[in-house]
Write a protein that holds these residues in place. Structure first.
Motif, PDB file in Angstrom:
ATOM      1  N   TYR A 116     -13.449  59.893 -39.038  1.00  0.00           N
ATOM      2  CA  TYR A 116     -13.840  59.851 -37.630  1.00  0.00           C
ATOM      3  C   TYR A 116     -14.909  58.776 -37.428  1.00  0.00           C
ATOM      4  CZ  TYR A 116     -17.844  62.677 -39.204  1.00  0.00           C
ATOM      5  OH  TYR A 116     -18.953  63.125 -39.853  1.00  0.00           O
ATOM      6  N   GLY A 117     -15.320  58.598 -36.186  1.00  0.00           N
ATOM      7  CA  GLY A 117     -16.313  57.564 -35.904  1.00  0.00           C
ATOM      8  C   GLY A 117     -15.798  56.165 -36.203  1.00  0.00           C
ATOM      9  N   ILE A 118     -14.493  55.956 -36.009  1.00  0.00           N
ATOM     10  CA  ILE A 118     -13.882  54.655 -36.303  1.00  0.00           C
ATOM     11  C   ILE A 118     -14.115  53.704 -35.131  1.00  0.00           C
ATOM     12  CG2 ILE A 118     -11.735  53.428 -36.822  1.00  0.00           C
ATOM     13  CD1 ILE A 118     -10.682  56.092 -37.998  1.00  0.00           C
ATOM     14  N   ASN A 119     -14.924  52.700 -35.352  1.00  0.00           N
ATOM     15  CA  ASN A 119     -15.204  51.693 -34.323  1.00  0.00           C
ATOM     16  C   ASN A 119     -14.951  50.273 -34.818  1.00  0.00           C
ATOM     17  OD1 ASN A 119     -16.333  53.298 -32.000  1.00  0.00           O
ATOM     18  ND2 ASN A 119     -17.728  53.998 -33.610  1.00  0.00           N
ATOM     19  N   TYR A 120     -14.509  50.153 -36.056  1.00  0.00           N
ATOM     20  CA  TYR A 120     -14.206  48.841 -36.627  1.00  0.00           C
ATOM     21  C   TYR A 120     -12.820  48.881 -37.254  1.00  0.00           C
ATOM     22  CZ  TYR A 120     -19.252  48.045 -36.260  1.00  0.00           C
ATOM     23  OH  TYR A 120     -20.536  47.918 -35.793  1.00  0.00           O
ATOM     24  N   GLY A 121     -12.092  47.793 -37.091  1.00  0.00           N
ATOM     25  CA  GLY A 121     -10.792  47.692 -37.730  1.00  0.00           C
ATOM     26  C   GLY A 121      -9.656  47.548 -36.741  1.00  0.00           C
ATOM     27  N   GLN A 122      -8.457  47.785 -37.257  1.00  0.00           N
ATOM     28  CA  GLN A 122      -7.228  47.570 -36.482  1.00  0.00           C
ATOM     29  C   GLN A 122      -6.530  48.914 -36.292  1.00  0.00           C
ATOM     30  OE1 GLN A 122      -6.417  45.455 -39.901  1.00  0.00           O
ATOM     31  NE2 GLN A 122      -6.615  43.402 -39.055  1.00  0.00           N
ATOM     32  N   VAL A 123      -7.132  49.772 -35.472  1.00  0.00           N
ATOM     33  CA  VAL A 123      -6.701  51.168 -35.373  1.00  0.00           C
ATOM     34  C   VAL A 123      -5.234  51.288 -34.967  1.00  0.00           C
ATOM     35  CG1 VAL A 123      -7.112  53.392 -34.264  1.00  0.00           C
ATOM     36  CG2 VAL A 123      -9.039  51.902 -34.833  1.00  0.00           C
ATOM     37  N   ASP A 124      -4.851  50.665 -33.862  1.00  0.00           N
ATOM     38  CA  ASP A 124      -3.483  50.814 -33.356  1.00  0.00           C
ATOM     39  C   ASP A 124      -2.454  50.301 -34.348  1.00  0.00           C
ATOM     40  OD1 ASP A 124      -4.502  51.911 -31.041  1.00  0.00           O
ATOM     41  OD2 ASP A 124      -4.474  50.015 -29.934  1.00  0.00           O
TER      42      ASP A 124
END
Length: 236
Positions: free
Chosen positions: A172-180
């Protein structure tokens, strides 16, 4: 040319550099920009002392890092780039397809534990990587073992749940990267086995490999000795 000369020319980029330059082989210099582009830091020990490296060797590292930067995409900042470089060393020949960075929650000895780290999607697996004070920690989720992947979003950022072998792992707390892209790619690979399946590695062997990797990082053994021991432990 003395160390305290005001100006010198960087042997990699050719630009003038001041007193914050770094000495390399053949009594030449490299500027701070090229030093950083090569992935060096003042606090991180180098596999080979920069004083013994040639300008050509440093240029090759910079070019290789440029290719790696294209692989991980523009979403990476300085911190996540450094983590991805470290994780790449554990992935061998696997290409980083997509990645995310957040807070990983799992159970250890019956207790919930959390740590900041990466979820990396390769062609074979979702790979978790985190650095620890004394080394690093990894966990592998082969796509063939994953039954589903859930995504959500809260106040602290995105959340991804991996359901594999009856267990749930959460970031959780994912705010960096290529989520989609990460989620779409991972879902397309779920349940599919790799053409080059993983060899089962026991916990004891994994611990031994971490120990020898630590010895390699500390310069106690060299790369050749580490690879020989790795092949011996994995019986390859």
């Amino acid at each position: 040319m003395g160390f305290f000369d005001r100006k010198a020319k960087c042997s990699v980029c050719g630009k003038e550099t001041g007193l914050n330059r770094y000495r390399i082989a053949d009594k030449r210099w490299v500027c701070p920009s090229c030093f950083e582009l090569a992935g060096f830091t003042k606090v991180k020990p180098l596999d080979k002392p920069i004083q013994k490296m040639t300008a050509i060797e440093i240029q090759e590292i910079i070019e290789k890092n440029g290719e790696f930067d294209q692989e991980i995409g523009p979403e990476a900042n300085k911190r996540t780039t450094a983590l991805l470089r470290s994780a790449k060393k554990q992935l061998s020949d696997e290409k980083i397809m997509y990645w995310v960075y957040g807070v990983y929650k799992t159970k250890s000895l019956g207790n919930d534990t959390i740590r900041n780290g990466l979820f990396i999607a390769t062609e074979r697996q979702i790979f978790f990587y985190a650095e620890r004070f004394t080394g690093f920690e990894t966990e592998s989720f082969p796509f063939s073992n994953i039954s589903s992947l859930e995504i959500g979003k809260g106040l602290t950022g995105h959340k991804i749940n991996i359901i594999a072998s009856g267990n749930k792992s959460e970031m959780y707390g994912i705010n960096y990267g290529q989520v989609d892209q990460f989620v779409e790619y991972a879902r397309s690979k779920i349940g599919k086995s790799s053409s080059t399946p993983f060899a089962p590695v026991s916990v004891d062997v994994a611990e031994q490999l971490r120990k020898y990797k630590s010895l390699l990082d500390d310069g106690i053994i060299n790369e050749e000795e580490f690879i020989a021991k790795k092949l011996e432990l994995l019986k390859l």
